[in-house]
Design a protein around this motif. Structure first.
Motif, mmCIF file in Angstrom:
data_model
loop_
_atom_site.group_PDB
_atom_site.id
_atom_site.type_symbol
_atom_site.label_atom_id
_atom_site.label_comp_id
_atom_site.label_asym_id
_atom_site.label_seq_id
_atom_site.Cartn_x
_atom_site.Cartn_y
_atom_site.Cartn_z
ATOM 1 N N UNK A 106 0.854 -1.191 0.000
ATOM 2 C CA UNK A 106 0.000 0.000 0.000
ATOM 3 C C UNK A 106 0.885 1.235 0.000
ATOM 4 N N UNK A 107 0.672 2.101 -0.985
ATOM 5 C CA UNK A 107 1.450 3.323 -1.178
ATOM 6 C C UNK A 107 0.517 4.513 -1.040
ATOM 7 N N UNK A 108 0.694 5.318 -0.004
ATOM 8 C CA UNK A 108 -0.180 6.473 0.210
ATOM 9 C C UNK A 108 0.369 7.764 -0.391
ATOM 10 N N UNK A 109 1.513 7.687 -1.060
ATOM 11 C CA UNK A 109 1.983 8.851 -1.812
ATOM 12 C C UNK A 109 1.118 9.031 -3.060
ATOM 13 N N UNK B 214 -3.366 0.611 -3.233
ATOM 14 C CA UNK B 214 -2.990 -0.771 -2.956
ATOM 15 C C UNK B 214 -2.660 -1.487 -4.254
ATOM 16 N N UNK B 215 -1.499 -2.099 -4.306
ATOM 17 C CA UNK B 215 -1.073 -2.827 -5.502
ATOM 18 C C UNK B 215 -1.819 -4.145 -5.617
ATOM 19 N N UNK B 216 -1.709 -4.778 -6.778
ATOM 20 C CA UNK B 216 -2.106 -6.175 -6.916
ATOM 21 C C UNK B 216 -1.125 -7.025 -6.111
ATOM 22 N N UNK B 217 -1.450 -8.293 -5.813
ATOM 23 C CA UNK B 217 -0.476 -9.149 -5.136
ATOM 24 C C UNK B 217 0.845 -9.189 -5.894
ATOM 25 N N UNK B 218 1.946 -9.007 -5.183
ATOM 26 C CA UNK B 218 3.263 -8.892 -5.804
ATOM 27 C C UNK B 218 4.111 -10.147 -5.650
ATOM 28 N N UNK B 219 3.993 -10.824 -4.535
ATOM 29 C CA UNK B 219 4.799 -12.020 -4.327
ATOM 30 C C UNK B 219 4.114 -12.896 -3.273
ATOM 31 N N UNK B 220 4.510 -14.152 -3.262
ATOM 32 C CA UNK B 220 3.961 -15.113 -2.309
ATOM 33 C C UNK B 220 5.098 -15.746 -1.520
ATOM 34 N N UNK B 221 4.809 -16.085 -0.279
ATOM 35 C CA UNK B 221 5.783 -16.719 0.605
ATOM 36 C C UNK B 221 5.104 -17.922 1.261
#
Length: 318
Positions: free
Chosen positions: A75-78, A110-117
């Motif tokens: 999540x980027x609030x800029x 909010x971005x789409x899902x970027x990576x999974x762990x």
């Protein structure tokens, strides 16, 4: 002087700022002392102390899924893009897809899902921790084009450049190599050199000096341009920014007032154009444009402005 900000962050991201606060100390008519964040109703003797408010987190990871297999977004609030690098802080019997460390460019929101762990299949004991850092701005290998930047001054004013590109005093690192310092009194109007969107405002520092403790404590306004470059206006006056994060400003618009905050030897405006290059803020060369469209590279000793030169000072040349 140089202006070093905190726009490349690691781990828990704390940056940006809330409205500045003041602590008022005063004595009432009965002789009792009071401490309050509100100014007293009468006009008796008052002591005022500037208080640094708690900063707001501007970027963070958001997790979804269960403990053994989770996906993460940012999540980027800029109001502009950031580049984020995600890496392991520690871990045992875990894997990521894509593999970490990885970098992602994230727009506002909010971005789409970027990576999974998740845990390695068949693993018994497992754990992990993540760390991340970000830099404001989309990654640019080079500054695009050669746009016009008007001097960040009011029309009719005139001030001298006291440190130019590569200045030996403080313009020696990547962030400041192509910066200029313009000597001017505190509370001189500062105008936008180019149109753009306000990405960040620091407005509540009130100290200055040459000690290392003042590094990163300059009031600043950062404006992002449509080509991905960003202009930085630094050492501004306390609580006198006239623009807010997310606001679009026009070239020449009044945005604030000069000051003497942060790492300085005296009142001046520090101006630079920066890009995000390799997860770092890097200054890039620029040229000012003045009357009749004359364009020039700012140099030490040069006077900026359109009014006649002071007595004994050579007029500005094309």
């Amino acid at each position: 002087m140089s202006a070093r900000g905190g726009l490349a962050m690691v781990l828990v991201l704390i940056c940006g700022g809330a409205d500045a606060k003041k602590l008022y100390k005063y004595r009432d008519p009965q002789g009792l002392w009071h401490y309050s964040d509100q100014a007293p109703p009468d006009a008796g003797p008052i002591e005022i102390r500037q208080m640094k408010p708690a900063a707001a987190q501007r970027v963070w990871l958001e997790k979804s899924g269960d403990d053994r297999r989770a996906t993460f977004a940012v999540r980027n609030t800029y109001p502009g893009p950031i580049e984020v690098e995600i890496d392991w802080r520690d871990g045992e019997n875990v894997e990521a897809q894509p593999a970490l460390p990885s970098r992602f460019v994230v727009g506002p929101g909010l971005s789409a899902p970027l990576f999974a762990v998740g845990a390695v299949p068949g693993a018994g004991r497992w754990h992990y921790g993540l760390q991340y850092r970000y830099v404001l701005g989309q990654p640019l290998a080079e500054a695009p084009g050669d746009p016009d930047y008007r001097p960040p001054l009011a029309l009719g004013s005139r001030f001298q450049i006291t440190q130019g590109f590569g200045g030996e005093y403080s313009h020696t690192d990547d962030q400041n190599r192509y910066a200029v310092d313009i000597m001017m009194p505190v509370d001189t109007p500062v105008h936008a050199a180019r149109a753009g969107v306000v990405l960040d405002v620091e407005n509540d520092f009130d100290g200055n000096g040459t000690e290392p403790a003042y590094a990163g404590k300059a009031n600043t306004i950062r404006i992002g341009h449509d080509d991905g470059t960003m202009a930085v206006y630094a050492h501004l006056a306390l609580e006198k920014a006239l623009v807010k994060v997310g606001e679009r400003v026009a070239a020449g618009q009044l945005i604030g007032f000069s000051g003497n905050t942060g790492l300085t030897t005296g009142p001046h405006l520090h101006f630079a154009v920066q890009v995000n290059r390799g997860m770092a803020l890097v200054s890039v060369p620029f040229r000012f444009v003045v009357a009749q469209g004359r364009r020039f590279t700012p140099e030490l000793g040069r006077w900026l402005g359109d009014q006649p030169s002071p007595a004994g000072v050579a007029a500005e040349s094309p």
